[in-house]
Motif scaffolding. Structure first.
Motif, PDB file in Angstrom:
ATOM      1  N   PHE A   3       0.856  -1.184   0.000  1.00  0.00           N
ATOM      2  CA  PHE A   3       0.000   0.000   0.000  1.00  0.00           C
ATOM      3  C   PHE A   3       0.894   1.236   0.000  1.00  0.00           C
ATOM      4  O   PHE A   3       1.677   1.455   0.913  1.00  0.00           O
ATOM      5  CB  PHE A   3      -0.919  -0.016   1.222  1.00  0.00           C
ATOM      6  N   ILE A   4       0.800   2.052  -1.029  1.00  0.00           N
ATOM      7  CA  ILE A   4       1.558   3.297  -1.137  1.00  0.00           C
ATOM      8  C   ILE A   4       0.661   4.429  -0.645  1.00  0.00           C
ATOM      9  O   ILE A   4      -0.431   4.626  -1.157  1.00  0.00           O
ATOM     10  CB  ILE A   4       2.030   3.526  -2.583  1.00  0.00           C
ATOM     11  N   GLN A   5       1.175   5.194   0.337  1.00  0.00           N
ATOM     12  CA  GLN A   5       0.359   6.214   0.984  1.00  0.00           C
ATOM     13  C   GLN A   5       0.721   7.647   0.617  1.00  0.00           C
ATOM     14  O   GLN A   5      -0.089   8.552   0.812  1.00  0.00           O
ATOM     15  CB  GLN A   5       0.481   6.088   2.503  1.00  0.00           C
ATOM     16  N   THR A   6       1.942   7.866   0.112  1.00  0.00           N
ATOM     17  CA  THR A   6       2.374   9.237  -0.148  1.00  0.00           C
ATOM     18  C   THR A   6       2.995   9.371  -1.543  1.00  0.00           C
ATOM     19  O   THR A   6       3.433   8.388  -2.139  1.00  0.00           O
ATOM     20  CB  THR A   6       3.443   9.690   0.874  1.00  0.00           C
ATOM     21  N   ALA A   7       3.055  10.604  -2.000  1.00  0.00           N
ATOM     22  CA  ALA A   7       3.685  10.889  -3.285  1.00  0.00           C
ATOM     23  C   ALA A   7       5.162  10.487  -3.250  1.00  0.00           C
ATOM     24  O   ALA A   7       5.692   9.943  -4.222  1.00  0.00           O
ATOM     25  CB  ALA A   7       3.531  12.366  -3.623  1.00  0.00           C
TER      26      ALA A   7
END
Length: 126
Positions: A3-7
């Motif tokens: 899961f990628i949460q940030t730019a």
């Protein structure tokens, strides 16, 4: 699935791959969101590598982010991962051209419309 949460996380994940090569697959360039008939999705060369969908949220926001006044489907629209439609997208990798692509399904009324966009790191914003 990661899961990628940030730019910053998304940029970092993309920086770990070699540059893209010219691709002649059925997807085409897809610099902005494009409808994608399932027969155009080259399953054999695609690998899901991450998701931008927050598993803790029951329903992600439908709010969009366009600080430069772009439209949702514009090739120059920013990739703002906490906003629609990025917050409902998965990140895929094409082994043929080494591109990363975003993919989500638009559900509208009686219509189900898979959509894809090539991921350009220069367009990723917070």
């Amino acid at each position: 699935m990661k899961f990628i949460q940030t730019a910053a996380e998304l940029r970092s994940a993309l920086a770990q791959t070699t540059p893209t090569r010219a691709c002649s697959c059925a997807l085409g360039a897809c610099p902005g969101w494009e409808s994608l008939a399932e027969y155009r999705w080259e399953t054999g060369q695609m690998t899901q590598v991450a998701t931008l969908c927050d598993p803790a949220l029951e329903e992600a926001t439908l709010e969009e982010k366009h600080p430069q006044g772009t439209r949702y489907d514009a090739p120059d629209a920013p990739v703002a991962i906490q906003f629609f439609p990025y917050n409902r997208s998965d990140v895929w990798h094409c082994s043929r051209c080494n591109r990363h692509l975003l993919r989500y399904t638009e559900f509208g009324g009686y219509n189900v419309d898979p959509r894809v966009r090539a991921l350009d790191p220069a367009k990723i914003i917070d």
